[in-house]
Design a protein around this motif. Structure first.
Motif, short mmCIF file in Angstrom:
data_model
loop_
_atom_site.label_atom_id
_atom_site.label_comp_id
_atom_site.label_asym_id
_atom_site.label_seq_id
_atom_site.Cartn_x
_atom_site.Cartn_y
_atom_site.Cartn_z
N HIS A 274 0.32 -1.11 0.03
CA HIS A 274 -0.23 0.13 0.14
C HIS A 274 0.50 1.17 0.54
O HIS A 274 -0.17 2.19 -0.10
CB HIS A 274 -1.27 0.26 1.06
N ASP A 275 2.37 1.03 -0.17
CA ASP A 275 3.18 2.03 -0.29
C ASP A 275 2.95 2.98 -1.36
O ASP A 275 3.11 2.57 -1.95
CB ASP A 275 4.64 1.42 -0.10
N ARG A 518 8.33 9.72 2.72
CA ARG A 518 7.15 8.36 2.77
C ARG A 518 5.70 8.42 3.66
O ARG A 518 5.95 8.05 4.29
CB ARG A 518 8.61 7.45 3.95
N TRP A 519 5.38 8.80 2.77
CA TRP A 519 3.78 9.96 3.81
C TRP A 519 2.97 8.65 2.73
O TRP A 519 3.48 8.26 1.76
CB TRP A 519 3.08 10.46 3.35
N SER A 520 2.22 7.60 3.54
CA SER A 520 0.86 7.20 3.18
C SER A 520 0.16 7.91 2.06
O SER A 520 0.01 8.84 1.97
CB SER A 520 1.07 6.48 4.18
N ARG A 521 -0.64 7.06 1.22
CA ARG A 521 -1.63 7.66 0.42
C ARG A 521 -2.63 8.20 1.57
O ARG A 521 -3.10 9.57 1.12
CB ARG A 521 -2.15 6.96 -0.18
N GLN A 523 -2.22 9.56 4.16
CA GLN A 523 -1.32 10.91 4.81
C GLN A 523 -1.67 12.04 3.74
O GLN A 523 -2.18 13.58 3.94
CB GLN A 523 -0.31 10.52 5.35
#
Length: 610
Positions: A274-275, A518-521, A523
């Motif tokens: 999911h990254d 390196r935020w998530s979707r 975020q």
């Protein structure tokens, strides 16, 4: 690996060219020619001939599929791994020839061309170091919700493959038959990406397969691939069972190949993470640096982009707060207050086809009103008209909110600005004028049409473009519209203009957030919703776009900031001698160039005025 169509159309979507007899390259005027100009012209001519003339789809896009090249009108590009590897070797040879030219022997105009092509070549060659993606356009995934033949070819055949004769219609059917091969070749490249570790994030696979399923589950007889040839052949009085023949090809060739591609992609879903960022790929941090350089034409780092975004969001939010308070909106965050405007009576069009037609009619009124003011600010105006069109329903689920398609170089086809009307709630009325100024007048239509209509530009410089220059001009155009009073009686529209700039500043934050921080979707989505007050559906499409095009979203505000900086610097230097028409004309006459090249062009103009 080199994708020639992206080389010639990375920032200018689907322009076209005049009759096949016109020269492919044009030398600089004799009065300004220098000893090295002939060598540069020869290299640029080779680039056009070798990287354009062997691409059937580009020939059609440029209107060169006539006369001796008419045989190419029945073919599609070779998308195979072997062809892309061969293109890479050819491209590197051309860049070696370019690098052998002594820049000091070039005229001032040729130096602009040399520097632009060299920057592009050097940056593209950096991309060859990565074992995934196309090696040119920074996207590590051959097929996604935004890329792939399944997305591009239906619109290409409908809007760019012209049908005037029975031979044209037969060529359409030949290309339709070749779509199966095109899909299979891209499936082969997808598998190579997967082997290199470049499996798209799970949400990209989900969105892409949903779009493919929509095509696979549709009534084939109603697909654009079938109806387009039948409708246009009928318009020209061409007898024949065009619909029946197209339907048979779609059922027997196109849909089975698409199903194979869909299943190949879906099979990777269990292996997907999911990254959202490319940092998770081999060499991913370097890949993002390559993406930033390619799209912004600068050496900015992810950290610099992120900080620039945070600073500009803060500054623009403060400006928006003043405007909101003037309209009595004082409670809640800036984003919440902007979002509340959409709830005012009459702000959102009904989500019906009839209302969407009215929306487009209203956009035409806005565009015409702005166009009437343009002679005050530009010495050169485009000869080509600009149509406003709805994004085709077939692709609207994953398509951007708006985009521009260039006109024919000979004026035979107008420019077009497309607006995505999948849900009118995404476009409350206060946001629409700014979109028109960005995409049409004086934005992309002015910049791209004038670039193509420049009689002194070689063909390569008519079609080469850089995102920071092009998208930066689009944002500059939004600001210019505000400065010349287009929102004088429209305070909500003025807030929409500030929101648009905030949106692009937020892109800096989220693009670098995903790929550098390196935020998530999630975020990224949360940040944009809270900052901008936009619909979550629209924001989600945006963030998912950034995931597959690392660095592209940052080009807008970086480019805008440079256009504004150069103008203000010129005004400060020239004082009363500053001429806004002259600034616009010289900046746009350069064509699509890297920002450093644009700086040199403007500085030379300032020196000449002084």
């Amino acid at each position: 690996m080199f994708d020639r169509r992206r080389f010639l159309a990375v920032s200018i979507a689907a322009s076209s060219f005049a009759a096949s007899g016109q020269a492919l390259a044009q030398t600089a005027p004799a009065a300004t020619a220098s000893s090295g100009d002939a060598a540069l012209t020869a290299v640029m001519d080779k680039i056009v001939r070798q990287m354009l003339m062997t691409s059937p789809e580009t020939l059609t896009s440029l209107g060169l599929d006539k006369g001796p090249a008419a045989v190419m009108k029945s073919r599609l590009d070779d998308r195979s791994l072997a062809k892309i590897e061969a293109d890479k070797i050819e491209f590197n040879g051309l860049m070696a020839e370019l690098n052998a030219i002594d820049r000091s022997t070039l005229s001032s105009a040729s130096k602009i061309h040399y520097d632009s092509v060299k920057f592009f070549g050097d940056t593209a060659q950096e991309g060859q170091a990565f074992p995934y993606g196309g090696g040119l356009f920074p996207s590590p995934y051959t097929v996604s919700q935004l890329s792939g033949a399944y997305r591009s070819l239906p619109d290409f055949l409908d809007s760019q493959h012209t049908i005037e004769t029975a031979e044209d219609a037969e060529a359409y059917l030949s290309r339709l038959s070749a779509m199966g091969t095109a899909f299979d070749q891209e499936t082969e490249r997808m598998l190579a990406d997967f082997a290199a570790g470049a499996v798209p994030p799970d949400f990209v696979i989900d969105k892409t397969t949903v779009q493919m399923d929509a095509m696979l589950n549709a009534d084939p007889a109603g697909m654009t691939l079938v109806t387009s040839v039948a409708r246009r052949a009928a318009d020209k009085g061409l007898e024949g069972d065009w619909a029946g023949r197209a339907l048979a090809i779609v059922n027997e060739t196109v849909l089975p190949a698409l199903k194979r591609q869909r299943d190949t992609l879906a099979a990777q879903r269990p292996n997907a993470t999911h990254d959202a960022g490319v940092w998770r790929l081999e060499g991913g941090d370097r890949y993002y640096g390559y993406g930033l350089k390619f799209f912004t034409t600068t050496d900015m780092t992810g950290e610099e982009v992120h900080q620039m975004g945070l600073e500009q969001v803060a500054e623009l939010s403060a400006r928006a707060d003043v405007l909101l308070r003037a309209q009595g909106l004082t409670e809640g965050t800036v984003g919440q207050r902007i979002a509340s405007i959409a709830n005012l009576p009459g702000q959102v069009y009904s989500n019906t086809d009839e209302a969407k037609e009215q929306l487009i009619a209203d956009l035409n009124v806005q565009m015409d009103a702005c166009m009437a003011r343009m002679p005050e600010y530009f010495g050169r105006l485009p000869k080509s008209a600009c149509d406003i069109r709805r994004v085709p329903k077939d692709i609207e689920a994953g398509a951007p909110g708006g985009y521009y398609q260039g006109p024919a170089l000979d004026g035979s086809r107008p420019g077009a600005y497309y607006i995505n009307l999948r849900d009118t709630a995404e476009w409350p009325k206060f946001t629409l004028p700014t979109l028109t100024y960005h995409e049409a007048v004086p934005g992309h239509h002015f910049q791209i049409a004038l670039q193509q209509e420049n009689p002194d530009a070689p063909i390569l410089m008519k079609v080469l473009g850089f995102s920071a220059y092009t998208e930066g001009w689009g944002l500059y155009s939004e600001q210019l519209a505000d400065e010349i009073g287009m929102y004088a009686n429209d305070p909500w529209g003025q807030i929409g203009a500030i929101q648009s700039l905030m949106f692009r500043a937020a892109r800096l934050v989220v693009d670098s957030g995903l790929h550098y921080k390196r935020w998530s979707r999630e975020q990224g989505i949360r940040y944009m919703v809270e900052t901008l007050g936009d619909q979550e559906s629209a924001v989600t499409t945006e963030v998912e776009r950034y995931a597959v095009w690392p660095g592209q979203a940052s080009s807008y505000k970086v480019g805008h900031s440079e256009w504004v900086r150069l103008r203000e610097q010129a005004k400060a230097t020239l004082g009363d001698r500053f001429d806004i028409k002259g600034f616009h004309d010289v900046g746009l006459a350069a064509g699509g160039v890297p920002l450093k090249v644009l700086e040199g062009v403007i500085n030379d103009w300032v020196a000449a005025q002084a």
